[in-house]
Design a protein around this motif. Structure first.
Motif, PDB file in Angstrom:
ATOM      1  N   ALA A   1      16.141  -4.675 -28.101  1.00 58.79           N
ATOM      2  CA  ALA A   1      16.474  -5.704 -27.125  1.00 58.79           C
ATOM      3  C   ALA A   1      15.251  -6.545 -26.767  1.00 58.79           C
ATOM      4  CB  ALA A   1      17.057  -5.067 -25.866  1.00 58.79           C
ATOM      5  N   ALA A   2      14.097  -5.904 -26.681  1.00 57.82           N
ATOM      6  CA  ALA A   2      12.874  -6.584 -26.244  1.00 57.82           C
ATOM      7  C   ALA A   2      12.368  -7.605 -27.258  1.00 57.82           C
ATOM      8  CB  ALA A   2      11.778  -5.562 -25.962  1.00 57.82           C
TER       9      ALA A   2
ATOM     10  N   GLU B   1      20.704  -7.542 -21.572  1.00 62.97           N
ATOM     11  CA  GLU B   1      21.207  -8.196 -20.365  1.00 62.97           C
ATOM     12  C   GLU B   1      20.238  -8.008 -19.204  1.00 62.97           C
ATOM     13  OE1 GLU B   1      25.403  -8.264 -17.861  1.00 62.97           O
ATOM     14  OE2 GLU B   1      24.696  -6.347 -18.681  1.00 62.97           O
ATOM     15  N   GLN B   2      19.733  -6.791 -19.037  1.00 65.66           N
ATOM     16  CA  GLN B   2      18.782  -6.547 -17.956  1.00 65.66           C
ATOM     17  C   GLN B   2      17.478  -7.294 -18.193  1.00 65.66           C
ATOM     18  OE1 GLN B   2      17.664  -2.450 -17.191  1.00 65.66           O
ATOM     19  NE2 GLN B   2      16.467  -3.012 -15.397  1.00 65.66           N
ATOM     20  N   MET B   3      16.966  -7.226 -19.405  1.00 65.66           N
ATOM     21  CA  MET B   3      15.700  -7.897 -19.707  1.00 65.66           C
ATOM     22  C   MET B   3      15.798  -9.398 -19.498  1.00 65.66           C
ATOM     23  SD  MET B   3      14.490  -5.816 -23.118  1.00 65.66           S
ATOM     24  CE  MET B   3      14.064  -4.059 -23.034  1.00 65.66           C
ATOM     25  N   ALA B   4      16.944  -9.976 -19.807  1.00 62.61           N
ATOM     26  CA  ALA B   4      17.117 -11.421 -19.613  1.00 62.61           C
ATOM     27  C   ALA B   4      16.925 -11.792 -18.150  1.00 62.61           C
ATOM     28  CB  ALA B   4      18.493 -11.862 -20.100  1.00 62.61           C
ATOM     29  N   GLY B   5      17.459 -10.973 -17.236  1.00 64.13           N
ATOM     30  CA  GLY B   5      17.282 -11.225 -15.809  1.00 64.13           C
ATOM     31  C   GLY B   5      15.838 -11.077 -15.374  1.00 64.13           C
ATOM     32  N   LEU B   6      15.154 -10.062 -15.916  1.00 65.85           N
ATOM     33  CA  LEU B   6      13.746  -9.849 -15.576  1.00 65.85           C
ATOM     34  C   LEU B   6      12.870 -10.989 -16.085  1.00 65.85           C
ATOM     35  CD1 LEU B   6      13.548  -6.031 -16.420  1.00 65.85           C
ATOM     36  CD2 LEU B   6      13.464  -7.037 -14.129  1.00 65.85           C
ATOM     37  N   VAL B   7      13.140 -11.432 -17.305  1.00 63.04           N
ATOM     38  CA  VAL B   7      12.351 -12.532 -17.881  1.00 63.04           C
ATOM     39  C   VAL B   7      12.615 -13.829 -17.133  1.00 63.04           C
ATOM     40  CG1 VAL B   7      12.011 -13.940 -19.944  1.00 63.04           C
ATOM     41  CG2 VAL B   7      12.198 -11.448 -20.150  1.00 63.04           C
ATOM     42  N   GLU B   8      13.878 -14.097 -16.845  1.00 65.63           N
ATOM     43  CA  GLU B   8      14.220 -15.314 -16.107  1.00 65.63           C
ATOM     44  C   GLU B   8      13.582 -15.312 -14.721  1.00 65.63           C
ATOM     45  OE1 GLU B   8      18.177 -17.945 -14.835  1.00 65.63           O
ATOM     46  OE2 GLU B   8      18.404 -16.057 -15.952  1.00 65.63           O
ATOM     47  N   GLY B   9      13.470 -14.131 -14.136  1.00 65.93           N
ATOM     48  CA  GLY B   9      12.858 -14.030 -12.810  1.00 65.93           C
ATOM     49  C   GLY B   9      11.350 -14.217 -12.826  1.00 65.93           C
TER      50      GLY B   9
ATOM     51  N   ILE C   1      12.535  -0.830 -16.313  1.00 62.87           N
ATOM     52  CA  ILE C   1      13.772  -0.615 -17.062  1.00 62.87           C
ATOM     53  C   ILE C   1      13.907   0.877 -17.332  1.00 62.87           C
ATOM     54  CG2 ILE C   1      15.010  -1.121 -19.214  1.00 62.87           C
ATOM     55  CD1 ILE C   1      13.054  -3.654 -19.349  1.00 62.87           C
ATOM     56  N   GLY C   2      14.865   1.510 -16.694  1.00 63.40           N
ATOM     57  CA  GLY C   2      15.094   2.929 -16.904  1.00 63.40           C
ATOM     58  C   GLY C   2      16.202   3.179 -17.903  1.00 63.40           C
TER      59      GLY C   2
END
Length: 341
Positions: free
Chosen positions: A164-165, A134-142, A110-111
């Protein structure tokens, strides 16, 4: 404990991966294009890069998602693909990690958003939190194992990422780039990053430095952090030597031998996660793996010893400017949107 903390407890120190951007340029990425789009457009190349790092001995590989937030992706008309591209990035890394019979952890990279936060820019704190979430949700779901926030400069952006985290049950790592006279572009010092730990909504399991301007400069930052916060788990992910401009290219001068020496110095300085950033190839990483595996603990290095063995500081501290800023109550500066690796 998290998988990250468990593996660190088992091994004592972990090897992260090398560069993303500079290695992808060697694989055909064109300057100005978004590497993150390769998660769907060139997946075999992304897997090949991850595989090269795993084969070199990485314990942690970072996803190709550094700029995979809505603000950076809108530059490529892909702001609606945040979830898709982050999930795809994790899936490619997971596929490669499964090829070996040892634990390889996936750090969801995450940059920065690429935007200035108010009042210097237009981005509100709340919008920053939303973009990171929003980005973290995609990373966690993945299926990422770690939320890996890197190449940070501004305090408010780090705080937004940490806020966010807190909605996700994954360990958080935050690293900053101390590339401007020993501080970040926004004026944060290495010890200042340590001071921030207690102010984050989600306390990081590890802090440290990545990218920057050279391995010696990064080691100077690590020495400061570990001296002030000896109990912290510290990440050192330096550029491969010193960047030099040769024609239209930026070339990194670090040899595998130099990066092995850097690994020894980082370990003796107290870092427990070692990796490489811009210019670091799988060949460099293999030398770093050997150095980590064969390391014999030495004395804590001084800055003079780092300079003598690794090379001069590229951007040494400006003590006069620091004193002037302190007198004026200033700590800011302009910020640039820079990519990792």
């Amino acid at each position: 404990m998290s998988k990250f903390e468990d593996l660190l407890a088992q091994k004592g120190a972990l090897l992260a991966d090398g560069a993303t951007g500079t290695n992808l340029f060697d694989m055909g990425l064109v300057s100005g294009d978004a590497p993150e789009l390769w998660n769907t457009d060139e997946p075999e190349k992304i897997k090949a890069l991850h595989q090269s790092f795993v084969d070199a001995g990485s314990d942690i590989i970072l996803t190709n998602t550094f700029g995979c937030n809505r603000h950076r992706l809108k530059l490529h008309n892909a702001e609606g693909r945040v979830r898709e591209l982050n999930m795809a990035g994790v899936a490619l890394a997971r596929e490669v990690a499964a090829t070996v019979d040892r634990e390889v952890l996936i750090g969801g990279s995450i940059g920065p958003t690429g935007e200035l936060f108010q009042p210097l820019g237009a981005l509100s704190y709340e919008d920053g939190v939303a973009a990171f979430k929003e980005q973290m949700a995609g990373l966690v779901e993945g299926g990422a194992d770690i939320l890996w926030v890197e190449t940070m400069s501004a305090v408010e952006e780090m705080k937004a990422a940490a806020e966010a985290a807190q909605d996700f049950d994954l360990p958080l790592v935050i690293t900053a780039s101390f590339d401007t006279a020993g501080k970040t572009m926004m004026g944060l010092s290495p010890t200042g990053l340590g001071d921030l730990q207690s102010q984050f909504a989600c306390t990081p399991v590890a802090i440290g430095s990545n990218c920057g301007v050279g391995a010696s400069d990064l080691l100077a930052a690590i020495i400061d952090i570990t001296e002030a916060y000896p109990e912290a788990i510290v990440v050192a992910k330096a550029n491969c030597g010193i960047p030099q401009i040769r024609g239209d290219e930026v070339v990194y001068t670090g040899t595998p031998e130099l990066m092995a020496k850097y690994t020894h110095k980082a370990l003796d300085a107290g870092a427990r996660i070692i990796g490489g950033c811009c210019g670091t190839s799988p060949v460099h990483l293999a030398a770093m793996r050997a150095a980590l595996d064969n390391h014999t603990a030495g004395l804590r290095p001084t800055l003079d010893q780092v300079i003598a063995e690794i090379g001069p500081l590229v951007s040494p501290p400006n003590k006069a400017a620091d004193a002037a800023r302190a007198e004026d109550g200033e700590g800011g500066g302009r910020r640039r949107g820079r990519r990792r690796g």
